[in-house]
Design an enzyme around this catalytic site. Structure first.
Site, mmCIF file in Angstrom:
data_model
loop_
_atom_site.group_PDB
_atom_site.id
_atom_site.type_symbol
_atom_site.label_atom_id
_atom_site.label_comp_id
_atom_site.label_asym_id
_atom_site.label_seq_id
_atom_site.Cartn_x
_atom_site.Cartn_y
_atom_site.Cartn_z
ATOM 1 N N HIS A 23 9.339 2.152 14.480
ATOM 2 C CA HIS A 23 10.358 1.467 13.664
ATOM 3 C C HIS A 23 11.728 1.560 14.350
ATOM 4 O O HIS A 23 12.452 0.577 14.442
ATOM 5 C CB HIS A 23 10.489 2.121 12.276
ATOM 6 C CG HIS A 23 9.272 2.018 11.406
ATOM 7 N ND1 HIS A 23 8.782 3.089 10.695
ATOM 8 C CD2 HIS A 23 8.452 0.978 11.096
ATOM 9 C CE1 HIS A 23 7.717 2.718 9.988
ATOM 10 N NE2 HIS A 23 7.495 1.448 10.222
ATOM 11 N N LYS A 47 2.661 0.936 -4.788
ATOM 12 C CA LYS A 47 2.337 1.914 -3.746
ATOM 13 C C LYS A 47 2.700 3.296 -4.240
ATOM 14 O O LYS A 47 3.540 3.467 -5.103
ATOM 15 C CB LYS A 47 3.122 1.611 -2.467
ATOM 16 C CG LYS A 47 2.569 0.408 -1.700
ATOM 17 C CD LYS A 47 3.157 0.352 -0.302
ATOM 18 C CE LYS A 47 2.653 -0.876 0.448
ATOM 19 N NZ LYS A 47 3.315 -1.046 1.751
ATOM 20 N N ARG A 96 2.322 -5.124 16.220
ATOM 21 C CA ARG A 96 1.650 -4.226 17.167
ATOM 22 C C ARG A 96 0.364 -4.821 17.699
ATOM 23 O O ARG A 96 0.063 -4.749 18.869
ATOM 24 C CB ARG A 96 1.302 -2.900 16.470
ATOM 25 C CG ARG A 96 2.484 -2.049 16.162
ATOM 26 C CD ARG A 96 2.177 -1.056 15.080
ATOM 27 N NE ARG A 96 2.026 -1.714 13.803
ATOM 28 C CZ ARG A 96 1.873 -1.112 12.647
ATOM 29 N NH1 ARG A 96 1.800 0.186 12.584
ATOM 30 N NH2 ARG A 96 1.781 -1.798 11.530
HETATM 31 P P1 ADP Z 1 5.034 -2.296 5.525
HETATM 32 O O1 ADP Z 1 4.884 -1.486 4.286
HETATM 33 O O2 ADP Z 1 5.761 -3.612 5.362
HETATM 34 O O3 ADP Z 1 3.780 -2.419 6.370
HETATM 35 P P2 ADP Z 1 6.049 -0.490 7.519
HETATM 36 O O4 ADP Z 1 7.070 0.541 7.191
HETATM 37 O O5 ADP Z 1 4.686 0.020 7.859
HETATM 38 O O6 ADP Z 1 6.096 -1.463 6.327
HETATM 39 O O7 ADP Z 1 6.550 -1.394 8.738
HETATM 40 C C1 ADP Z 1 7.703 -2.178 8.686
HETATM 41 C C2 ADP Z 1 7.709 -3.169 9.846
HETATM 42 O O8 ADP Z 1 7.640 -2.450 11.085
HETATM 43 C C3 ADP Z 1 6.546 -4.133 9.892
HETATM 44 O O9 ADP Z 1 7.006 -5.361 10.442
HETATM 45 C C4 ADP Z 1 5.564 -3.476 10.856
HETATM 46 O O10 ADP Z 1 4.689 -4.416 11.455
HETATM 47 C C5 ADP Z 1 6.537 -2.899 11.852
HETATM 48 N N1 ADP Z 1 6.015 -1.733 12.569
HETATM 49 C C6 ADP Z 1 5.356 -0.677 12.053
HETATM 50 N N2 ADP Z 1 5.044 0.212 13.023
HETATM 51 C C7 ADP Z 1 5.508 -0.295 14.189
HETATM 52 C C8 ADP Z 1 5.487 0.138 15.562
HETATM 53 N N3 ADP Z 1 4.873 1.256 15.911
HETATM 54 N N4 ADP Z 1 6.080 -0.648 16.481
HETATM 55 C C9 ADP Z 1 6.660 -1.801 16.119
HETATM 56 N N5 ADP Z 1 6.705 -2.289 14.856
HETATM 57 C C10 ADP Z 1 6.146 -1.541 13.899
#
Ligand code: ADP
Length: 175
Positions: A23, A47, A96
């Site tokens: 992130h 959630k 990803r």
């Molecule tokens: P959500 O509950 O929307 O899935 P996340 O907190 O898991 O939220 O992720 C938020 C955003 O960050 C999403 O666009 C997700 O695809 C992206 N994301 C999550 N992990 C990674 C990573 N390791 N590298 C790049 N982007 C990521």
């Protein structure tokens, strides 16, 4: 008259439960591309997050404190409505894998139907963080012992490690 939306302002939303280095990488890169980046921590009543919204807000703010054009806020409700409230025109997402793209594609079409003025922009995950997800990190924090737990710093910012281990009644790098 509705407020005009800025193309120089993007919003990056997610659960950030917890914030990972994947992130942070997207946020850093987004903060270079856009004049202003808002990180939106979604509060989703369906959630059952590990961290409360207040905990996620304070951890995320402390990790991102050095990025001066980045602000962090919590929000409830529709993402496009939050983006409009922020005055931004761009939704930033990270992808990803191919399966991420499939999910994001559907979500993008839904968001476009809800608010055609807001466009979604994708950044490809950096190679070193492609395998990193909040879910994986929670599993490691819960199950790993010894040196494997010590590897958490390869996945999450330093500020997140202690609060994460404490959620599972563990102490830093305990065996
Ligand atoms: P959500 O509950 O929307 O899935 P996340 O907190 O898991 O939220 O992720 C938020 C955003 O960050 C999403 O666009 C997700 O695809 C992206 N994301 C999550 N992990 C990674 C990573 N390791 N590298 C790049 N982007 C990521």
């Amino acid at each position: 008259m509705p407020t005009p939306l800025s193309s120089h302002h993007a919003v990056y939303v997610g659960s950030f439960d917890p914030l990972t280095l994947g992130h942070v990488d997207i946020i850093r890169r987004g903060s270079i591309i856009f004049d202003r980046l808002t990180v939106g921590i979604g509060i989703n009543p369906d959630k059952n997050p590990l961290f409360t919204p207040e905990e996620r807000l304070s951890l995320t703010r402390s990790v991102l404190a050095s990025l001066k054009n980045v602000e962090v806020r919590c929000f409830e409700g529709l993402t496009v409505e939050f983006i409009r409230q922020c005055g931004a025109r761009v939704l930033l997402r990270g992808v990803r894998t191919l399966s991420d793209i499939e999910t994001e594609f559907t979500m993008t079409l839904a968001n476009r139907a809800l608010d055609p003025e807001i466009d979604t922009l994708f950044l490809m995950a950096s190679e070193r963080y492609t395998h990193v997800s909040s879910t994986l990190i929670k599993q490691i924090a819960q199950l790993a012992v010894g040196s494997a737990a010590g590897k958490l710093n390869e996945f999450v910012p330093a500020e997140v490690i202690e609060p994460l281990l404490l959620k599972y009644n563990r102490h830093q790098y305990s065996k």
